[in-house]
Design a protein around this motif. Structure first.
Motif, PDB file in Angstrom:
ATOM      1  N   GLU A  92       2.328   6.855   8.262  1.00  0.00           N
ATOM      2  CA  GLU A  92       0.883   6.901   8.018  1.00  0.00           C
ATOM      3  C   GLU A  92       0.222   7.718   9.129  1.00  0.00           C
ATOM      4  O   GLU A  92       0.509   7.500  10.309  1.00  0.00           O
ATOM      5  CB  GLU A  92       0.318   5.489   7.988  1.00  0.00           C
ATOM      6  CG  GLU A  92      -1.136   5.432   7.600  1.00  0.00           C
ATOM      7  CD  GLU A  92      -1.643   4.002   7.444  1.00  0.00           C
ATOM      8  OE1 GLU A  92      -2.762   3.850   6.940  1.00  0.00           O
ATOM      9  OE2 GLU A  92      -0.933   3.052   7.819  1.00  0.00           O
ATOM     10  N   GLU A 107       0.820  -1.211   0.000  1.00  0.00           N
ATOM     11  CA  GLU A 107       0.000   0.000   0.000  1.00  0.00           C
ATOM     12  C   GLU A 107       0.863   1.275   0.000  1.00  0.00           C
ATOM     13  O   GLU A 107       0.494   2.276  -0.588  1.00  0.00           O
ATOM     14  CB  GLU A 107      -0.921  -0.024   1.228  1.00  0.00           C
ATOM     15  CG  GLU A 107      -1.833   1.155   1.360  1.00  0.00           C
ATOM     16  CD  GLU A 107      -2.684   1.038   2.622  1.00  0.00           C
ATOM     17  OE1 GLU A 107      -2.505   1.891   3.518  1.00  0.00           O
ATOM     18  OE2 GLU A 107      -3.502   0.113   2.702  1.00  0.00           O
ATOM     19  N   SER A 144      -1.020  10.306   0.099  1.00  0.00           N
ATOM     20  CA  SER A 144      -2.039   9.499  -0.564  1.00  0.00           C
ATOM     21  C   SER A 144      -2.472   8.398   0.384  1.00  0.00           C
ATOM     22  O   SER A 144      -1.609   7.718   0.974  1.00  0.00           O
ATOM     23  CB  SER A 144      -1.494   8.907  -1.869  1.00  0.00           C
ATOM     24  OG  SER A 144      -2.457   8.040  -2.447  1.00  0.00           O
ATOM     25  N   ASN A 145      -3.754   8.242   0.554  1.00  0.00           N
ATOM     26  CA  ASN A 145      -4.315   7.183   1.405  1.00  0.00           C
ATOM     27  C   ASN A 145      -3.728   7.181   2.811  1.00  0.00           C
ATOM     28  O   ASN A 145      -3.502   6.128   3.405  1.00  0.00           O
ATOM     29  CB  ASN A 145      -4.124   5.810   0.758  1.00  0.00           C
ATOM     30  CG  ASN A 145      -4.827   5.698  -0.570  1.00  0.00           C
ATOM     31  OD1 ASN A 145      -5.951   6.161  -0.726  1.00  0.00           O
ATOM     32  ND2 ASN A 145      -4.179   5.094  -1.535  1.00  0.00           N
ATOM     33  N   ASP A 175       0.695   6.887  -6.617  1.00  0.00           N
ATOM     34  CA  ASP A 175      -0.442   7.815  -6.715  1.00  0.00           C
ATOM     35  C   ASP A 175       0.030   9.259  -6.652  1.00  0.00           C
ATOM     36  O   ASP A 175      -0.493  10.128  -7.346  1.00  0.00           O
ATOM     37  CB  ASP A 175      -1.446   7.585  -5.578  1.00  0.00           C
ATOM     38  CG  ASP A 175      -2.305   6.358  -5.776  1.00  0.00           C
ATOM     39  OD1 ASP A 175      -2.351   5.812  -6.902  1.00  0.00           O
ATOM     40  OD2 ASP A 175      -2.938   5.927  -4.781  1.00  0.00           O
ATOM     41  N   CYS A 176       1.021   9.518  -5.814  1.00  0.00           N
ATOM     42  CA  CYS A 176       1.504  10.890  -5.612  1.00  0.00           C
ATOM     43  C   CYS A 176       2.405  11.377  -6.747  1.00  0.00           C
ATOM     44  O   CYS A 176       2.298  12.527  -7.155  1.00  0.00           O
ATOM     45  CB  CYS A 176       2.285  10.980  -4.301  1.00  0.00           C
ATOM     46  SG  CYS A 176       1.280  10.814  -2.824  1.00  0.00           S
ATOM     47  N   HIS A 213      -0.732   8.017   3.688  1.00  0.00           N
ATOM     48  CA  HIS A 213       0.730   7.817   3.689  1.00  0.00           C
ATOM     49  C   HIS A 213       1.408   9.125   3.270  1.00  0.00           C
ATOM     50  O   HIS A 213       1.070   9.692   2.247  1.00  0.00           O
ATOM     51  CB  HIS A 213       1.125   6.675   2.759  1.00  0.00           C
ATOM     52  CG  HIS A 213       0.583   5.363   3.217  1.00  0.00           C
ATOM     53  ND1 HIS A 213       1.178   4.634   4.235  1.00  0.00           N
ATOM     54  CD2 HIS A 213      -0.497   4.648   2.831  1.00  0.00           C
ATOM     55  CE1 HIS A 213       0.485   3.535   4.436  1.00  0.00           C
ATOM     56  NE2 HIS A 213      -0.544   3.514   3.605  1.00  0.00           N
ATOM     57  N   SER A 236       0.658   4.113  -2.818  1.00  0.00           N
ATOM     58  CA  SER A 236       0.428   5.513  -2.460  1.00  0.00           C
ATOM     59  C   SER A 236       1.500   6.420  -3.063  1.00  0.00           C
ATOM     60  O   SER A 236       1.200   7.515  -3.533  1.00  0.00           O
ATOM     61  CB  SER A 236       0.399   5.682  -0.935  1.00  0.00           C
ATOM     62  OG  SER A 236      -0.703   4.996  -0.390  1.00  0.00           O
TER      63      SER A 236
END
Length: 176
Positions: free
Chosen positions: A127, A99, A169-170, A106-107, A172, A103
Motif C-alpha cells: 500500500e 480491502e 486500487s485504493n 476492482d483492478c 494497493h 482492491s
C-alpha cells in the motif's frame, strides 16, 4: 474471537421472504454473518426467523459491508453461497486485509475466488500513498548502490512509464 469472525464481523444481511414481500410486508431481520459458525447455521437461523412459512423463499433485501462477497457473486437478492464461510476463512488466513482483495477485484474485474486469492498472493506489492511514492521505493530498492545526491529523478514521469506494468486500487499496488 476467531479469525473467521474478523472477516465476517461487519457483514450483515437483512433477511425477508418473497412471500411476505409480495403480500406487502418487509418483515425480516438483520443477521450478522459472524454470529454463525458456518453456512448451515446461518440457513437454520433464516428458517427459524421465517418458521411461519412452509419452505420460505428467502429474500436478502439489503446487506452491509459485504462488497467483496457481492463482487465475487457470493451474495445477491435471493442467493448466498454456501462457500462464503470458507472464503472468509481463507481471506482471514491470508495475512491480508479484506480491502486488499476488494482492491484486486476492482483492478481485474469479477472472477472466481481462487483466481482472486492466487492473484493477491502472487502479485500484491503493498500500500502506497501515490504512484510516485510507489515507483520511487520500487526503484530505490532495485538499485544495487546509493545514487549520488546530485542526481535528480522526475518521479512523476518515471511513475507514468513504470505504471504500465502495475495496477492500483485504493492505494494497493499489484504487478500486472
Amino acid at each position: 474471537m476467531t479469525n473467521l469472525q474478523n472477516c465476517l464481523d461487519s457483514c450483515s444481511i437483512y433477511v425477508g421472504t418473497y412471500q411476505k414481500y409480495n403480500n406487502g410486508s418487509l418483515y425480516g431481520k438483520w443477521l450478522n454473518l459472524a454470529d454463525y459458525s458456518d453456512y448451515d447455521g446461518l440457513i437454520e437461523a433464516m428458517k427459524d426467523l421465517h418458521k411461519n412459512e412452509n419452505e420460505p423463499e428467502f429474500m436478502l433485501q439489503d446487506h452491509e459491508l459485504c462488497e467483496i462477497f457481492e463482487k465475487l457473486g457470493l451474495i445477491g437478492e435471493s442467493y448466498i453461497s454456501k462457500d462464503i464461510y470458507e472464503i472468509a476463512e481463507q481471506i482471514n488466513d491470508s495475512g491480508y486485509d479484506i480491502e486488499v482483495f476488494e482492491s484486486y477485484v476492482d483492478c481485474v474485474g469479477k472472477m472466481d475466488f481462487q483466481s482472486v486469492y492466487d492473484g493477491v498472493m502472487n502479485y500484491y506489492i503493498g500500500e502506497y500513498s501515490d504512484d510516485e511514492t510507489f515507483v520511487q521505493e520500487l526503484c530505490e530498492n532495485d538499485t544495487p548502490y546509493n545514487l549520488p545526491s546530485y542526481i535528480c529523478i522526475d518521479w512523476e514521469a518515471t511513475a507514468r512509464n513504470i505504471m504500465f506494468d502495475y495496477f492500483e486500487s485504493n492505494g494497493h499496488y499489484f504487478r500486472s
